[in-house]
Motif scaffolding. Sequence first.
Motif, PDB file in Angstrom:
ATOM      1  N   ARG A 160      35.477  25.200  30.160  1.00 58.72           N
ATOM      2  CA  ARG A 160      35.172  26.640  30.385  1.00 58.72           C
ATOM      3  C   ARG A 160      36.340  27.107  31.313  1.00 58.72           C
ATOM      4  O   ARG A 160      36.659  26.237  32.389  1.00 58.72           O
ATOM      5  N   ASN A 161      36.828  28.227  31.087  1.00 61.69           N
ATOM      6  CA  ASN A 161      37.859  28.953  32.068  1.00 61.69           C
ATOM      7  C   ASN A 161      37.051  30.103  32.543  1.00 61.69           C
ATOM      8  O   ASN A 161      37.012  31.094  31.726  1.00 61.69           O
ATOM      9  N   GLN A 162      36.663  30.217  33.635  1.00 60.15           N
ATOM     10  CA  GLN A 162      35.806  31.245  34.410  1.00 60.15           C
ATOM     11  C   GLN A 162      36.857  32.079  35.082  1.00 60.15           C
ATOM     12  O   GLN A 162      36.437  32.991  35.975  1.00 60.15           O
ATOM     13  N   ALA A 163      38.129  32.034  34.974  1.00 62.04           N
ATOM     14  CA  ALA A 163      39.076  32.712  35.898  1.00 62.04           C
ATOM     15  C   ALA A 163      39.031  34.171  35.875  1.00 62.04           C
ATOM     16  O   ALA A 163      39.131  34.916  36.819  1.00 62.04           O
ATOM     17  N   LYS A 164      38.646  34.526  34.558  1.00 61.73           N
ATOM     18  CA  LYS A 164      38.407  36.119  34.562  1.00 61.73           C
ATOM     19  C   LYS A 164      36.735  36.688  34.299  1.00 61.73           C
ATOM     20  O   LYS A 164      36.598  37.600  33.899  1.00 61.73           O
ATOM     21  N   SER A 165      36.019  35.493  34.718  1.00 63.61           N
ATOM     22  CA  SER A 165      34.408  36.020  34.845  1.00 63.61           C
ATOM     23  C   SER A 165      34.051  36.181  36.287  1.00 63.61           C
ATOM     24  O   SER A 165      34.358  35.270  37.025  1.00 63.61           O
ATOM     25  N   TYR A 166      33.573  36.967  36.436  1.00 64.06           N
ATOM     26  CA  TYR A 166      33.389  37.636  37.981  1.00 64.06           C
ATOM     27  C   TYR A 166      31.775  37.995  38.034  1.00 64.06           C
ATOM     28  O   TYR A 166      31.134  38.128  37.111  1.00 64.06           O
ATOM     29  N   SER A 167      31.321  38.097  39.477  1.00 61.25           N
ATOM     30  CA  SER A 167      29.929  38.484  39.734  1.00 61.25           C
ATOM     31  C   SER A 167      29.962  39.821  40.131  1.00 61.25           C
ATOM     32  O   SER A 167      31.157  40.278  40.884  1.00 61.25           O
ATOM     33  N   LYS A 168      29.133  40.836  39.708  1.00 66.09           N
ATOM     34  CA  LYS A 168      28.851  41.925  40.135  1.00 66.09           C
ATOM     35  C   LYS A 168      27.477  42.242  40.616  1.00 66.09           C
ATOM     36  O   LYS A 168      26.516  41.760  40.382  1.00 66.09           O
ATOM     37  N   ASP A 169      27.516  42.994  41.951  1.00 68.63           N
ATOM     38  CA  ASP A 169      26.306  43.319  42.596  1.00 68.63           C
ATOM     39  C   ASP A 169      25.392  44.048  41.692  1.00 68.63           C
ATOM     40  O   ASP A 169      26.003  45.147  41.311  1.00 68.63           O
ATOM     41  N   VAL A 170      24.253  43.926  41.687  1.00 65.46           N
ATOM     42  CA  VAL A 170      23.217  44.546  40.806  1.00 65.46           C
ATOM     43  C   VAL A 170      22.958  45.959  41.433  1.00 65.46           C
ATOM     44  O   VAL A 170      23.019  46.921  40.536  1.00 65.46           O
ATOM     45  N   LYS A 171      23.121  46.078  42.702  1.00 68.51           N
ATOM     46  CA  LYS A 171      22.643  47.475  43.244  1.00 68.51           C
ATOM     47  C   LYS A 171      23.667  48.447  43.353  1.00 68.51           C
ATOM     48  O   LYS A 171      23.904  49.359  42.989  1.00 68.51           O
ATOM     49  N   THR A 172      25.087  47.752  43.752  1.00 66.89           N
ATOM     50  CA  THR A 172      26.245  48.706  44.101  1.00 66.89           C
ATOM     51  C   THR A 172      27.225  48.596  42.884  1.00 66.89           C
ATOM     52  O   THR A 172      28.113  49.360  42.885  1.00 66.89           O
ATOM     53  N   ASP A 173      26.983  47.638  41.987  1.00 64.93           N
ATOM     54  CA  ASP A 173      28.030  47.421  40.804  1.00 64.93           C
ATOM     55  C   ASP A 173      29.412  47.060  41.449  1.00 64.93           C
ATOM     56  O   ASP A 173      30.486  47.151  40.715  1.00 64.93           O
ATOM     57  N   LYS A 174      29.389  46.544  42.664  1.00 70.24           N
ATOM     58  CA  LYS A 174      30.751  46.084  43.233  1.00 70.24           C
ATOM     59  C   LYS A 174      31.038  44.685  42.642  1.00 70.24           C
ATOM     60  O   LYS A 174      30.172  43.880  42.682  1.00 70.24           O
ATOM     61  N   ILE A 175      32.356  44.565  42.257  1.00 68.76           N
ATOM     62  CA  ILE A 175      32.564  43.354  41.413  1.00 68.76           C
ATOM     63  C   ILE A 175      33.525  42.515  42.518  1.00 68.76           C
ATOM     64  O   ILE A 175      34.301  42.986  43.333  1.00 68.76           O
ATOM     65  N   HIS A 176      33.152  41.277  42.497  1.00 70.56           N
ATOM     66  CA  HIS A 176      33.624  40.232  43.345  1.00 70.56           C
ATOM     67  C   HIS A 176      34.815  39.397  42.736  1.00 70.56           C
ATOM     68  O   HIS A 176      34.549  38.454  42.084  1.00 70.56           O
ATOM     69  N   TYR A 177      36.116  39.998  42.563  1.00 73.49           N
ATOM     70  CA  TYR A 177      37.200  39.259  42.154  1.00 73.49           C
ATOM     71  C   TYR A 177      37.814  38.136  42.743  1.00 73.49           C
ATOM     72  O   TYR A 177      37.598  37.870  43.918  1.00 73.49           O
ATOM     73  N   THR A 178      38.013  37.229  42.097  1.00 76.14           N
ATOM     74  CA  THR A 178      38.502  35.902  42.599  1.00 76.14           C
ATOM     75  C   THR A 178      39.970  35.717  41.589  1.00 76.14           C
ATOM     76  O   THR A 178      40.146  36.137  40.511  1.00 76.14           O
ATOM     77  N   LYS A 179      40.815  34.662  42.423  1.00 72.45           N
ATOM     78  CA  LYS A 179      42.016  34.488  41.669  1.00 72.45           C
ATOM     79  C   LYS A 179      41.977  33.083  41.120  1.00 72.45           C
ATOM     80  O   LYS A 179      41.168  32.200  41.532  1.00 72.45           O
ATOM     81  N   GLU A 180      42.636  32.681  39.997  1.00 72.64           N
ATOM     82  CA  GLU A 180      42.378  31.660  39.344  1.00 72.64           C
ATOM     83  C   GLU A 180      42.855  30.626  40.219  1.00 72.64           C
ATOM     84  O   GLU A 180      44.023  30.470  40.527  1.00 72.64           O
ATOM     85  N   SER A 181      42.152  29.411  39.934  1.00 75.33           N
ATOM     86  CA  SER A 181      42.441  27.945  40.504  1.00 75.33           C
ATOM     87  C   SER A 181      41.846  26.888  40.003  1.00 75.33           C
ATOM     88  O   SER A 181      41.075  27.159  38.915  1.00 75.33           O
ATOM     89  N   LEU A 182      41.795  25.775  40.444  1.00 76.15           N
ATOM     90  CA  LEU A 182      41.270  24.591  39.780  1.00 76.15           C
ATOM     91  C   LEU A 182      39.710  24.743  39.768  1.00 76.15           C
ATOM     92  O   LEU A 182      39.156  24.217  38.558  1.00 76.15           O
ATOM     93  N   ASP A 183      39.168  25.709  40.513  1.00 78.29           N
ATOM     94  CA  ASP A 183      37.625  25.823  40.539  1.00 78.29           C
ATOM     95  C   ASP A 183      37.436  26.640  39.360  1.00 78.29           C
ATOM     96  O   ASP A 183      36.251  26.790  38.993  1.00 78.29           O
TER      97      ASP A 183
END
Length: 218
Positions: A160-183
Amino acid sequence: MARRALTTTAAALTATAALLLTACGGGSGDSSGDIEGADKGASSPSASPSKATNADRPDLSLPKDLKMVFDFDKPSDTDEAAALDDSANFIRALKHAIVAQDPNDSAYRFYSRAGAAKYAKSQIEAWMKGGWTPTGRDQYYDATTSKSDDAKAVLVTFCRNQAKSYSKDVKTDKIHYTKESLDSYLKYRILMQPSADSPGIWQAQQIEVAGKAKECQQ
């Protein structure tokens, strides 16, 4: 932190690895205790030749802002092909339940039993506790399948590559972007068996997810 790797606890993984090795004769994996993509014993029935129709299967629809890509080559063996397809459906069902914010969603329970079902529920509850829902593009690839000696189970592995998969706040719709890494890279091992109740359906029995999977880097 905006993302954590999807994994089971160390104790659960130890038990899962033992079961997987017994069933399918090989493999090992690392683990951590994080939550997938979020802000940072069952019976063994023989496979039935009949197939469940689409009408028999639960709804796995997802919002337009969440795209799941399964780039899998279909195995020639019919059982392995069916097990691979339903391992993907199990992952879709897990996402469906997270989006629905429902730890008892019928979809993931249709495609899982035993440790895999418990794992899915814990993931859904963790996302709900954090107030997150998934968004973005989630990619799965490099799948392999291995049938057990008694042909009553199939071990499915994939990256799985989750580099472009993010979490979004249910109440505010704010997206928590992250950079691609080994994680961003994970390795899945899922033990699949035919359902005792729904002919033609394969269900996840146990799941092991290793984070920081270097072998999955593209």
